[in-house]
Design a protein around this motif. Structure first.
Motif, mmCIF file in Angstrom:
data_model
loop_
_atom_site.group_PDB
_atom_site.id
_atom_site.type_symbol
_atom_site.label_atom_id
_atom_site.label_comp_id
_atom_site.label_asym_id
_atom_site.label_seq_id
_atom_site.Cartn_x
_atom_site.Cartn_y
_atom_site.Cartn_z
ATOM 1 N N ASN A 80 0.683 -1.194 -0.002
ATOM 2 C CA ASN A 80 -0.129 -0.099 -0.054
ATOM 3 C C ASN A 80 0.782 1.202 -0.006
ATOM 4 N N GLY A 81 2.164 0.944 -0.257
ATOM 5 C CA GLY A 81 3.015 2.269 -0.407
ATOM 6 C C GLY A 81 3.317 2.998 0.963
ATOM 7 N N LEU A 82 3.315 2.397 1.937
ATOM 8 C CA LEU A 82 3.624 3.146 3.026
ATOM 9 C C LEU A 82 5.061 2.862 3.277
ATOM 10 N N GLU A 83 5.644 1.931 2.723
ATOM 11 C CA GLU A 83 7.323 1.872 2.387
ATOM 12 C C GLU A 83 7.357 1.866 0.999
ATOM 13 N N LYS A 84 8.817 2.067 0.541
ATOM 14 C CA LYS A 84 9.158 2.066 -0.638
ATOM 15 C C LYS A 84 10.349 0.857 -0.755
ATOM 16 N N PRO A 85 10.467 0.027 -1.686
ATOM 17 C CA PRO A 85 11.456 -0.881 -1.765
ATOM 18 C C PRO A 85 12.773 -0.122 -1.973
ATOM 19 N N THR A 86 13.845 -0.793 -1.457
ATOM 20 C CA THR A 86 15.191 -0.240 -1.748
ATOM 21 C C THR A 86 15.655 -0.651 -3.305
ATOM 22 N N SER A 87 14.994 -1.839 -3.649
ATOM 23 C CA SER A 87 15.342 -2.455 -5.001
ATOM 24 C C SER A 87 14.250 -3.124 -5.555
ATOM 25 N N GLY A 88 14.092 -3.168 -6.699
ATOM 26 C CA GLY A 88 12.930 -4.177 -7.201
ATOM 27 C C GLY A 88 11.641 -3.383 -7.383
ATOM 28 N N HIS A 89 10.617 -4.288 -7.671
ATOM 29 C CA HIS A 89 9.204 -3.689 -8.231
ATOM 30 C C HIS A 89 8.231 -4.334 -7.359
ATOM 31 N N VAL A 90 7.133 -3.636 -6.842
ATOM 32 C CA VAL A 90 5.872 -3.937 -6.113
ATOM 33 C C VAL A 90 4.862 -3.342 -7.315
ATOM 34 N N LEU A 91 4.167 -4.527 -7.986
ATOM 35 C CA LEU A 91 3.028 -4.033 -8.773
ATOM 36 C C LEU A 91 1.801 -4.598 -8.285
ATOM 37 N N VAL A 92 0.862 -3.639 -8.073
ATOM 38 C CA VAL A 92 -0.497 -3.778 -7.782
ATOM 39 C C VAL A 92 -1.436 -3.619 -8.894
ATOM 40 N N ASP A 93 -2.052 -4.595 -9.602
ATOM 41 C CA ASP A 93 -3.080 -4.585 -10.607
ATOM 42 C C ASP A 93 -2.186 -3.998 -11.708
ATOM 43 N N GLY A 94 -0.995 -4.294 -11.977
ATOM 44 C CA GLY A 94 -0.044 -3.854 -13.001
ATOM 45 C C GLY A 94 0.543 -2.594 -12.754
ATOM 46 N N THR A 95 0.218 -1.937 -11.447
ATOM 47 C CA THR A 95 0.957 -0.477 -11.392
ATOM 48 C C THR A 95 1.931 -0.700 -10.609
#
Length: 372
Positions: A80-95
């Motif tokens: 839910n974007g409360l944290e951001k990854p140091t590396s890599g990608h988190v896709l929610v419904d393609g976003t």
């Protein structure tokens, strides 16, 4: 998801999930995600997640299980974007959530509902007003709020508690209000952060039944984190085991629970059927077979074979004496699973015949040792 669909569902349940999910775009996808925090008290960098690859199928109930500190909470905060990854990608419904500015992130968050361990209700607001809160924040007019919140109160079985305050509600009722609030913005993804940990077993079962209904009738994807094995085996079709920030095992819940390969999974599963041998047996067991000794065999019954009388047939078909020493039958993800520890009095050649017979009928077995 809209309330018109919800009302129609009550009369004629609809499966809103696209097919069997095998070719549908995942609802959530972690692609080589790592998350590191600044130096802790020891002065070293803290690695919360390390190269995580994970898919949450659309329309599924997926569970993340692990010990405290394994990285579960960090993982769900990335969704839910409360944290951001140091590396890599988190896709929610393609976003890719990490790449959004604050305005677009707010839009994505409205498509994600969240339920919490300690309910997070406002004590000064009624049940209705707690559910309405995210709609008020979004600037929705009162008439629309009424039309949306009233069916949600009915969905969670609390229409008669509309004007009650949290102090007048039980723990289970508070959690139902929390679930209704999470559904108020018509999300496509529901996140559950240890939502049943503060509840007694009976209330937990009722909340899990409600989440199952929401998933089934509304086609809502559910991602839950928990340390409770009972929650996972009751509700989740898919499971991922996390340890030290890494996904060490994942797949269909039944397959992971009945054919686990990692030591962390084995430790977490310690309370499931037949995982512990009685001390009177282990204290006498050796690794060496001697003339006249009994072979101690663990037999695993899965799926449709879990209720077949195969052990009786060892006696009738092969003439092998079988004594049941320990075991139990359970249900995992809606499928029966059993584990029995048996004692067989036969020579090793006949033991091999017995194991081949069981394997031919879909039952796996393992020699644990020998007892005189």
């Amino acid at each position: 998801m809209n309330m018109a669909v919800m009302n129609k569902t009550a009369q004629s349940p609809l499966d809103l999930r696209p097919g069997d999910g095998s070719t549908a775009k995942p609802m959530v996808e972690f692609q080589q995600v790592s998350k590191r925090f600044g130096a802790g008290s020891s002065g070293a960098e803290v690695v919360a997640l390390d190269d995580v690859d994970l898919i949450v199928p659309r329309g599924s109930v997926t569970g993340i299980i692990g010990r405290s500190g394994a990285g579960k909470s960090t993982l769900i905060r990335l969704v839910n974007g409360l944290e951001k990854p140091t590396s890599g990608h988190v896709l929610v419904d393609g976003t890719d959530v990490a790449g959004l500015d604050e305005k677009n992130l707010r839009s994505v968050r409205r498509s994600i509902g969240m339920i919490f361990q300690h309910f997070n209700l406002l004590s000064s607001r009624t049940a209705f007003d707690n559910i309405a809160l995210p709609l008020e924040i979004a600037g929705i007019d009162k008439q629309t709020i009424e039309k949306r919140v009233t069916p949600l109160l009915d969905l969670v079985g609390l229409s008669d508690k509309r004007n009650r305050y949290p102090s007048e509600l039980s723990g289970g009722q508070k959690q139902r209000i929390g679930i209704a609030r999470a559904l108020a913005t018509e999300p496509k993804l529901l996140l559950s952060d240890e939502a049943t940990s503060a509840l007694d077993p009976e209330t937990t079962r009722s909340i899990l039944a409600l989440l199952t209904k929401i998933n089934r009738d509304l086609g809502l994807t559910v991602l839950l984190i928990t340390h409770e094995m009972e929650v996972i085996k009751t509700i989740a079709a898919h499971v991922a085991v996390i340890d030290g920030g890494r996904i060490v095992e994942q797949g269909a819940t039944f397959d992971v629970f009945t054919g686990h390969k990692h030591e962390t999974t084995r430790a977490l599963l310690g309370g499931l059927a037949g995982m512990h041998l009685p001390e009177f047996l282990t204290s006498r067991m050796t690794n060496v077979a001697t003339p006249g000794s009994h072979t101690i065999l663990r037999v695993i019954f899965k799926g449709e074979n879990a209720t077949e009388p195969m052990l009786a047939r060892l006696g009738s078909d092969l003439g092998i004496e079988v004594n049941i020493m320990a075991g139990a039958v359970d249900e995992i993800a809606g499928r029966p699973f059993g584990m029995l520890v048996v004692s067989l009095l036969a020579d090793l050649e006949k033991i091999d015949l017995a194991r081949n017979f069981l394997a031919d009928h879909g039952l796996s077995s393992e020699v644990l040792g020998y007892v005189r």
